[in-house]
Design an enzyme around this catalytic site. Structure first.
Site, PDB file in Angstrom:
ATOM      1  N   TYR A 159       0.833  -1.214  -0.146  1.00  0.00           N
ATOM      2  CA  TYR A 159      -0.028   0.034   0.063  1.00  0.00           C
ATOM      3  C   TYR A 159       0.777   1.388  -0.010  1.00  0.00           C
ATOM      4  CZ  TYR A 159      -2.973   3.830   1.400  1.00  0.00           C
ATOM      5  OH  TYR A 159      -3.937   4.906   1.669  1.00  0.00           O
ATOM      6  N   LYS A 163       1.184   3.961  -3.079  1.00  0.00           N
ATOM      7  CA  LYS A 163       0.999   5.380  -2.905  1.00  0.00           C
ATOM      8  C   LYS A 163       2.241   6.404  -3.225  1.00  0.00           C
ATOM      9  CE  LYS A 163      -2.433   6.964  -1.755  1.00  0.00           C
ATOM     10  NZ  LYS A 163      -3.757   7.240  -2.623  1.00  0.00           N
TER      11      LYS A 163
HETATM   12  N1  LIG Z   1      -8.729   6.398   5.079  1.00  0.00           N
HETATM   13  C1  LIG Z   1      -7.519   7.165   5.537  1.00  0.00           C
HETATM   14  O1  LIG Z   1      -6.946   7.145   6.514  1.00  0.00           O
HETATM   15  C2  LIG Z   1      -6.659   7.691   4.298  1.00  0.00           C
HETATM   16  C3  LIG Z   1      -5.433   8.462   4.782  1.00  0.00           C
HETATM   17  C4  LIG Z   1      -4.634   9.048   3.771  1.00  0.00           C
HETATM   18  C5  LIG Z   1      -4.890   8.981   2.425  1.00  0.00           C
HETATM   19  N2  LIG Z   1      -6.233   8.157   2.165  1.00  0.00           N
HETATM   20  C6  LIG Z   1      -6.138   8.156   0.677  1.00  0.00           C
HETATM   21  O2  LIG Z   1      -7.489   8.573   0.532  1.00  0.00           O
HETATM   22  C7  LIG Z   1      -8.181   8.002  -0.862  1.00  0.00           C
HETATM   23  C8  LIG Z   1      -9.604   7.594  -0.288  1.00  0.00           C
HETATM   24  O3  LIG Z   1      -9.573   6.735   0.815  1.00  0.00           O
HETATM   25  P1  LIG Z   1     -10.635   6.259   1.583  1.00  0.00           P
HETATM   26  O4  LIG Z   1     -10.425   6.061   2.993  1.00  0.00           O
HETATM   27  O5  LIG Z   1     -11.901   7.069   1.410  1.00  0.00           O
HETATM   28  O6  LIG Z   1     -11.080   4.788   1.043  1.00  0.00           O
HETATM   29  P2  LIG Z   1     -12.418   4.109   0.483  1.00  0.00           P
HETATM   30  O7  LIG Z   1     -11.986   2.598   0.314  1.00  0.00           O
HETATM   31  O8  LIG Z   1     -13.446   4.316   1.326  1.00  0.00           O
HETATM   32  O9  LIG Z   1     -12.480   4.732  -1.098  1.00  0.00           O
HETATM   33  C9  LIG Z   1     -11.743   4.587  -1.945  1.00  0.00           C
HETATM   34  C10 LIG Z   1     -12.845   4.500  -3.200  1.00  0.00           C
HETATM   35  O10 LIG Z   1     -12.135   4.078  -4.466  1.00  0.00           O
HETATM   36  C11 LIG Z   1     -13.077   3.238  -5.099  1.00  0.00           C
HETATM   37  N3  LIG Z   1     -12.166   2.528  -5.819  1.00  0.00           N
HETATM   38  C12 LIG Z   1     -11.462   1.429  -5.393  1.00  0.00           C
HETATM   39  N4  LIG Z   1     -11.022   0.737  -6.590  1.00  0.00           N
HETATM   40  C13 LIG Z   1     -11.393   1.484  -7.969  1.00  0.00           C
HETATM   41  C14 LIG Z   1     -11.292   1.288  -9.180  1.00  0.00           C
HETATM   42  N5  LIG Z   1     -10.418   0.350  -9.816  1.00  0.00           N
HETATM   43  N6  LIG Z   1     -11.958   2.112 -10.027  1.00  0.00           N
HETATM   44  C15 LIG Z   1     -12.655   2.913  -9.624  1.00  0.00           C
HETATM   45  N7  LIG Z   1     -12.790   3.117  -8.205  1.00  0.00           N
HETATM   46  C16 LIG Z   1     -12.172   2.528  -7.517  1.00  0.00           C
HETATM   47  C17 LIG Z   1     -13.800   2.578  -4.258  1.00  0.00           C
HETATM   48  O11 LIG Z   1     -14.960   1.672  -4.940  1.00  0.00           O
HETATM   49  C18 LIG Z   1     -13.999   3.331  -3.109  1.00  0.00           C
HETATM   50  O12 LIG Z   1     -15.243   4.007  -3.440  1.00  0.00           O
HETATM   51  C19 LIG Z   1      -7.309   6.867  -1.208  1.00  0.00           C
HETATM   52  O13 LIG Z   1      -6.585   7.227  -2.198  1.00  0.00           O
HETATM   53  C20 LIG Z   1      -6.293   6.776   0.131  1.00  0.00           C
HETATM   54  O14 LIG Z   1      -5.320   6.090  -0.420  1.00  0.00           O
HETATM   55  C21 LIG Z   1      -6.967   7.651   3.024  1.00  0.00           C
HETATM   56  C1  LIG Z   2      -2.317  -3.044  17.647  1.00  0.00           C
HETATM   57  C2  LIG Z   2      -3.762  -3.099  16.591  1.00  0.00           C
HETATM   58  C3  LIG Z   2      -4.769  -3.906  17.315  1.00  0.00           C
HETATM   59  C4  LIG Z   2      -3.823  -1.753  16.403  1.00  0.00           C
HETATM   60  C5  LIG Z   2      -4.172  -1.628  14.923  1.00  0.00           C
HETATM   61  C6  LIG Z   2      -4.466  -0.228  14.627  1.00  0.00           C
HETATM   62  C7  LIG Z   2      -4.158  -0.167  13.070  1.00  0.00           C
HETATM   63  C8  LIG Z   2      -5.472  -0.930  12.438  1.00  0.00           C
HETATM   64  C9  LIG Z   2      -4.172   1.415  12.531  1.00  0.00           C
HETATM   65  C10 LIG Z   2      -3.134   2.019  13.167  1.00  0.00           C
HETATM   66  C11 LIG Z   2      -2.858   3.145  12.240  1.00  0.00           C
HETATM   67  C12 LIG Z   2      -3.818   3.026  11.147  1.00  0.00           C
HETATM   68  C13 LIG Z   2      -3.365   3.609   9.576  1.00  0.00           C
HETATM   69  C14 LIG Z   2      -3.120   5.225   9.991  1.00  0.00           C
HETATM   70  O1  LIG Z   2      -4.025   5.893  10.457  1.00  0.00           O
HETATM   71  C15 LIG Z   2      -2.913   5.865   8.550  1.00  0.00           C
HETATM   72  C16 LIG Z   2      -3.285   5.217   7.466  1.00  0.00           C
HETATM   73  C17 LIG Z   2      -2.808   5.942   6.009  1.00  0.00           C
HETATM   74  C18 LIG Z   2      -3.939   5.919   5.062  1.00  0.00           C
HETATM   75  O2  LIG Z   2      -3.438   6.071   3.739  1.00  0.00           O
HETATM   76  C19 LIG Z   2      -4.742   4.616   5.017  1.00  0.00           C
HETATM   77  C20 LIG Z   2      -5.026   4.131   6.519  1.00  0.00           C
HETATM   78  C21 LIG Z   2      -3.979   3.989   7.353  1.00  0.00           C
HETATM   79  C22 LIG Z   2      -2.966   2.879   7.002  1.00  0.00           C
HETATM   80  C23 LIG Z   2      -4.619   3.524   8.877  1.00  0.00           C
HETATM   81  C24 LIG Z   2      -4.898   2.051   8.806  1.00  0.00           C
HETATM   82  C25 LIG Z   2      -5.161   1.521  10.188  1.00  0.00           C
HETATM   83  C26 LIG Z   2      -4.058   1.434  11.107  1.00  0.00           C
HETATM   84  C27 LIG Z   2      -2.873   0.769  10.611  1.00  0.00           C
END
Ligand SMILES: NC(=O)c1ccc[n+]([C@@H]2O[C@H](COP(=O)([O-])OP(=O)(O)OC[C@H]3O[C@@H](n4cnc5c(N)ncnc54)[C@H](O)[C@@H]3O)[C@@H](O)[C@H]2O)c1
Ligand SMILES: CC(C)CCC[C@@H](C)[C@H]1CC[C@H]2[C@@H]3[C@H](O)C=C4C[C@@H](O)CC[C@]4(C)[C@H]3CC[C@]12C
Length: 369
Positions: A159, A163
């Site tokens: 992942y 990214k």
């Molecule tokens: N959730 C977090 O904490 C977090 C933190 C930093 C960055 N991000 C980034 O933010 C973005 C959104 O994340 P999220 O948490 O909303 O995830 P999410 O899974 O809720 O949303 C992702 C969306 O992308 C769509 N998708 C996946 N594969 C696809 C494909 N092949 N074609 C078209 N659509 C597709 C999914 O259906 C979904 O609706 C991602 O790029 C993720 O890397 C998320």
């Molecule tokens: C010891 C375990 C039971 C605790 C597990 C917590 C774990 C699932 C959490 C901790 C940190 C979290 C990630 C962090 O908030 C940032 C991101 C960046 C974003 O791009 C995607 C989600 C992610 C990886 C979170 C996922 C859940 C994590 C790993």
């Protein structure tokens, strides 16, 4: 992005517009972008909630499509002024293969860039991640760092690798000539861990707590700080960047910005308790209940079980070596780059972000009964 003469002239495309962040970006655009004429929402899975948006003044076009399919992306991008590319596979639990993660996150982003170039779309905002920086495989802390803080960004997990590659593609594409000869302007936003209404992992922790009789057991020392940001503020930063990219192309083009707000610095578990506590859950222990070596062992065991069970079922627990390392490594940001470059101020205070998230968890509780 444009003066009043251009009111209601702009076409935006949000990829991943039905995801957790994407839905907030979509709703924020409809509320806060007066120049919007058409909003295209492109996602692999379209949500039923889109229907309610179609009755407003802005034309909402839902497009079911796959970012890995270049022709589908090009058709969706054609004629759009701005693309906000949030679509991605967020998987740190081993649910999908590394190849699929790469295909969606890297090739998907390449397809979006090429579609902009071929069809003449000039502004591209990419949702990157803090994980492009870290935590790294050495588990070195990143304490209140900013976009210029030196840090050894070395990853192995599919992942963050995907990214990082995708972000690089987006930044390198800044300045490329698009159809018509004008330059493409790109920038990347790096949210820390996003929370708020719709956050699946918060949902998982909540349900786990209910299964354990209203308790969660502390696994991570309270001293490990983890960066978190409210989804509404992340959405607003996307909307603002999309709007300002044209006016400030020289300053913002090819730049990265952490997404930040005033959410407090806390451990991952203590932060979650800000919302789960008022919903009746309790975090047991002031220190981790299990020794770290045992967590490492259990995380490794989960990997083995995942592999053994794969032919029968998908076993993807929250604990694995990668999530343990992430949760156990301090990673917090402290920056004002977005304020300096495009006037970003988080519209949701910590109190409001907290209240909204608690209300959402409580509503989940109601619906579960
Ligand atoms: N959730 C977090 O904490 C977090 C933190 C930093 C960055 N991000 C980034 O933010 C973005 C959104 O994340 P999220 O948490 O909303 O995830 P999410 O899974 O809720 O949303 C992702 C969306 O992308 C769509 N998708 C996946 N594969 C696809 C494909 N092949 N074609 C078209 N659509 C597709 C999914 O259906 C979904 O609706 C991602 O790029 C993720 O890397 C998320
Ligand atoms: C010891 C375990 C039971 C605790 C597990 C917590 C774990 C699932 C959490 C901790 C940190 C979290 C990630 C962090 O908030 C940032 C991101 C960046 C974003 O791009 C995607 C989600 C992610 C990886 C979170 C996922 C859940 C994590 C790993």
């Amino acid at each position: 992005m444009a003066d009043s003469a251009q009111a209601q002239k702009l076409v935006y495309l949000v990829t991943g517009g039905c995801g957790f962040l994407g839905e907030h970006v979509v709703r924020m655009l409809l509320q806060q972008e007066p120049q919007l004429r058409e909003l295209r929402i492109f996602d692999l899975h379209l949500g039923p909630w889109l229907e309610e948006l179609k009755t407003g003044p802005v034309q909402v076009t839902a497009i079911q499509g796959d970012v890995t399919q270049a022709h589908e992306v090009a058709a969706a991008v054609a004629g759009a002024h701005v693309v906000i590319h949030t679509a991605g596979l967020v998987d740190v639990f081993g649910k999908t293969s590394p190849e699929t993660i790469h295909e969606v996150n890297v090739q998907g982003t390449r397809n979006v860039i090429e579609a902009c170039v071929q069809t003449g779309t000039r502004f591209l905002v990419y949702t990157s991640s803090m994980e492009v920086v870290g935590p790294n495989i050495k588990g070195q802390p990143f304490y209140r760092g900013n976009e210029n803080t030196p840090y050894e960004a070395v990853h192995r997990h599919p992942y963050p690798c995907s990214k990082a590659l995708a972000e690089q593609l987006v930044l390198e594409a800044n300045g490329r000539k698009v159809l018509g000869g004008l330059p493409l302007v790109t920038c990347a936003l790096r949210p820390t861990g996003i929370y708020g209404e719709g956050h699946q992992i918060m949902r998982d922790f909540y349900h786990q707590g209910l299964r354990l009789g209203g308790r969660l057991f502390r696994a991570i020392p309270a001293s490990v700080e983890h960066g978190r940001v409210y989804v509404g503020n992340v959405a607003w930063m996307h909307v603002l960047v999309a709007r300002e990219l044209e006016h400030r192309a020289a300053l913002m083009g090819g730049q990265v910005y952490f997404c930040y707000d005033n959410s407090p610095y806390k451990s991952y578990e203590d932060f979650n308790m800000e919302f789960l506590g008022p919903c009746g859950l309790r975090l047991v222990g002031t220190r981790p209940l299990l020794p770290y070596w045992l967590l490492v062992f259990l995380a490794a065991l989960n990997v083995l079980l995942q592999w053994l069970l794969r032919p029968l079922l998908l076993y993807a627990p929250l604990l694995n070596p990668y999530t343990l390392a992430m949760a156990n490594t301090t990673f917090t940001v402290s920056t004002d780059k977005a304020r300096r470059h495009f006037g970003y101020e988080p519209p949701f205070s910590w109190e409001e972000s907290r209240t909204r998230t608690i209300r959402w968890v409580q509503a989940m509780e109601g619906s579960a009964q």
